[in-house]
Motif scaffolding. Structure first.
Motif, PDB file in Angstrom:
ATOM      1  N   UNK A  29     -46.699 -26.105  24.380  1.00  0.00           N
ATOM      2  CA  UNK A  29     -45.173 -26.387  24.189  1.00  0.00           C
ATOM      3  C   UNK A  29     -45.016 -27.665  23.974  1.00  0.00           C
ATOM      4  N   UNK A  30     -43.875 -28.018  23.009  1.00  0.00           N
ATOM      5  CA  UNK A  30     -43.467 -29.478  23.195  1.00  0.00           C
ATOM      6  C   UNK A  30     -41.937 -29.411  22.884  1.00  0.00           C
ATOM      7  N   UNK A  31     -41.517 -30.531  23.267  1.00  0.00           N
ATOM      8  CA  UNK A  31     -40.011 -30.593  22.850  1.00  0.00           C
ATOM      9  C   UNK A  31     -39.147 -30.178  24.485  1.00  0.00           C
ATOM     10  N   UNK A  32     -37.882 -30.526  24.453  1.00  0.00           N
ATOM     11  CA  UNK A  32     -37.265 -30.126  25.561  1.00  0.00           C
ATOM     12  C   UNK A  32     -37.206 -28.755  26.232  1.00  0.00           C
ATOM     13  N   UNK A  33     -36.758 -28.473  27.201  1.00  0.00           N
ATOM     14  CA  UNK A  33     -36.891 -27.290  27.888  1.00  0.00           C
ATOM     15  C   UNK A  33     -36.085 -26.184  26.987  1.00  0.00           C
ATOM     16  N   UNK A  34     -36.478 -24.978  26.917  1.00  0.00           N
ATOM     17  CA  UNK A  34     -35.568 -23.838  26.297  1.00  0.00           C
ATOM     18  C   UNK A  34     -36.061 -22.863  26.815  1.00  0.00           C
ATOM     19  N   UNK A  35     -34.870 -21.866  27.220  1.00  0.00           N
ATOM     20  CA  UNK A  35     -35.355 -20.819  28.065  1.00  0.00           C
ATOM     21  C   UNK A  35     -34.880 -19.643  27.302  1.00  0.00           C
ATOM     22  N   UNK A  36     -35.878 -18.424  27.592  1.00  0.00           N
ATOM     23  CA  UNK A  36     -35.571 -17.594  26.873  1.00  0.00           C
ATOM     24  C   UNK A  36     -35.736 -16.166  28.209  1.00  0.00           C
ATOM     25  N   UNK A  37     -34.939 -15.022  28.065  1.00  0.00           N
ATOM     26  CA  UNK A  37     -35.282 -13.873  28.922  1.00  0.00           C
ATOM     27  C   UNK A  37     -35.654 -12.716  28.446  1.00  0.00           C
ATOM     28  N   UNK A  38     -36.320 -11.956  29.023  1.00  0.00           N
ATOM     29  CA  UNK A  38     -36.849 -10.712  28.440  1.00  0.00           C
ATOM     30  C   UNK A  38     -37.255  -9.833  29.345  1.00  0.00           C
ATOM     31  N   UNK A  39     -37.593  -8.616  29.212  1.00  0.00           N
ATOM     32  CA  UNK A  39     -37.927  -7.509  30.216  1.00  0.00           C
ATOM     33  C   UNK A  39     -37.125  -7.288  31.307  1.00  0.00           C
ATOM     34  N   UNK A  40     -35.757  -7.007  30.938  1.00  0.00           N
ATOM     35  CA  UNK A  40     -34.729  -6.605  31.781  1.00  0.00           C
ATOM     36  C   UNK A  40     -35.053  -5.146  32.380  1.00  0.00           C
ATOM     37  N   UNK A  41     -35.088  -4.962  33.661  1.00  0.00           N
ATOM     38  CA  UNK A  41     -35.265  -3.649  34.438  1.00  0.00           C
ATOM     39  C   UNK A  41     -34.463  -3.577  35.577  1.00  0.00           C
ATOM     40  N   UNK A  42     -34.464  -2.248  35.744  1.00  0.00           N
ATOM     41  CA  UNK A  42     -33.481  -2.016  37.076  1.00  0.00           C
ATOM     42  C   UNK A  42     -34.364  -0.857  37.741  1.00  0.00           C
ATOM     43  N   UNK A  43     -34.537  -0.900  39.071  1.00  0.00           N
ATOM     44  CA  UNK A  43     -35.249   0.036  40.103  1.00  0.00           C
ATOM     45  C   UNK A  43     -34.584   0.332  41.276  1.00  0.00           C
ATOM     46  N   UNK A 103     -39.909 -22.074  27.086  1.00  0.00           N
ATOM     47  CA  UNK A 103     -40.841 -22.317  25.602  1.00  0.00           C
ATOM     48  C   UNK A 103     -40.901 -23.536  25.338  1.00  0.00           C
ATOM     49  N   UNK A 104     -40.108 -24.394  26.033  1.00  0.00           N
ATOM     50  CA  UNK A 104     -40.270 -25.875  25.841  1.00  0.00           C
ATOM     51  C   UNK A 104     -41.361 -26.770  26.449  1.00  0.00           C
ATOM     52  N   UNK A 105     -41.530 -27.856  26.111  1.00  0.00           N
ATOM     53  CA  UNK A 105     -42.485 -28.679  26.819  1.00  0.00           C
ATOM     54  C   UNK A 105     -42.320 -29.279  28.131  1.00  0.00           C
ATOM     55  N   UNK A 106     -40.919 -29.541  28.198  1.00  0.00           N
ATOM     56  CA  UNK A 106     -40.489 -30.175  29.329  1.00  0.00           C
ATOM     57  C   UNK A 106     -39.986 -29.164  30.507  1.00  0.00           C
ATOM     58  N   UNK A 107     -40.041 -29.627  31.688  1.00  0.00           N
ATOM     59  CA  UNK A 107     -39.308 -28.800  32.813  1.00  0.00           C
ATOM     60  C   UNK A 107     -37.913 -28.619  32.782  1.00  0.00           C
ATOM     61  N   UNK A 108     -37.485 -27.843  33.100  1.00  0.00           N
ATOM     62  CA  UNK A 108     -35.908 -27.610  33.402  1.00  0.00           C
ATOM     63  C   UNK A 108     -35.235 -26.716  34.395  1.00  0.00           C
ATOM     64  N   UNK A 109     -33.968 -26.640  34.382  1.00  0.00           N
ATOM     65  CA  UNK A 109     -33.316 -25.491  35.225  1.00  0.00           C
ATOM     66  C   UNK A 109     -32.425 -24.502  34.566  1.00  0.00           C
ATOM     67  N   UNK A 110     -32.372 -23.328  34.481  1.00  0.00           N
ATOM     68  CA  UNK A 110     -31.809 -22.400  33.897  1.00  0.00           C
ATOM     69  C   UNK A 110     -30.876 -21.617  34.622  1.00  0.00           C
ATOM     70  N   UNK A 111     -29.440 -21.515  34.432  1.00  0.00           N
ATOM     71  CA  UNK A 111     -28.928 -20.516  35.317  1.00  0.00           C
ATOM     72  C   UNK A 111     -28.817 -19.128  34.827  1.00  0.00           C
TER      73      UNK A 111
END
Length: 107
Positions: free
Chosen positions: A13-27, A46-54
């Motif tokens: 992966x290249x570029x700035x941090x880019x976040x995606x969410x998937x696989x939501x589940x409740x148990x 999915x980006x190339x750099x580290x980052x923080x996501x809320x």
């Protein structure tokens, strides 16, 4: 003469941090009042750099809980939230564009 062997290409992966969410589940998907359900979502950078996501969990459209997740480029992690409610009913759990229904009922 050309080689008949194919070479493996590893994509990084290249570029700035880019976040995606998937696989939501409740148990479990059905709980009794005051019982705790576990809400889990996978967060991937999915980006190339580290980052923080809320990560914001909403219940019936209202913010219920948040967690910050820090990921290196290309990394993923499951994020969990406990959830309980005393009132009977159906509750829509939403994280980003993902949603799932939790039912609180007496068995």
């Amino acid at each position: 003469m050309p080689s008949s062997r194919s070479s493996m290409l590893k994509l990084t992966p290249t570029g700035p941090a880019k976040f995606v969410t998937s696989n939501l589940r409740v148990t479990p998907l059905r709980v009794e009042p005051k019982d705790v359900a576990t809400v889990t979502v996978t967060v991937r950078n999915t980006g190339g750099e580290g980052g923080t996501y809320k990560v914001v969990m909403k219940v019936n459209g209202e913010s219920s809980a948040t967690k910050d997740v820090t990921l290196a480029g290309g990394a993923s992690q499951d994020v969990t939230f406990p959830y309980s409610n005393e009132k009977l009913g159906d509750y829509e759990i939403t994280i980003d564009a993902l949603n799932i229904k939790l039912i609180v009922e007496v068995f």
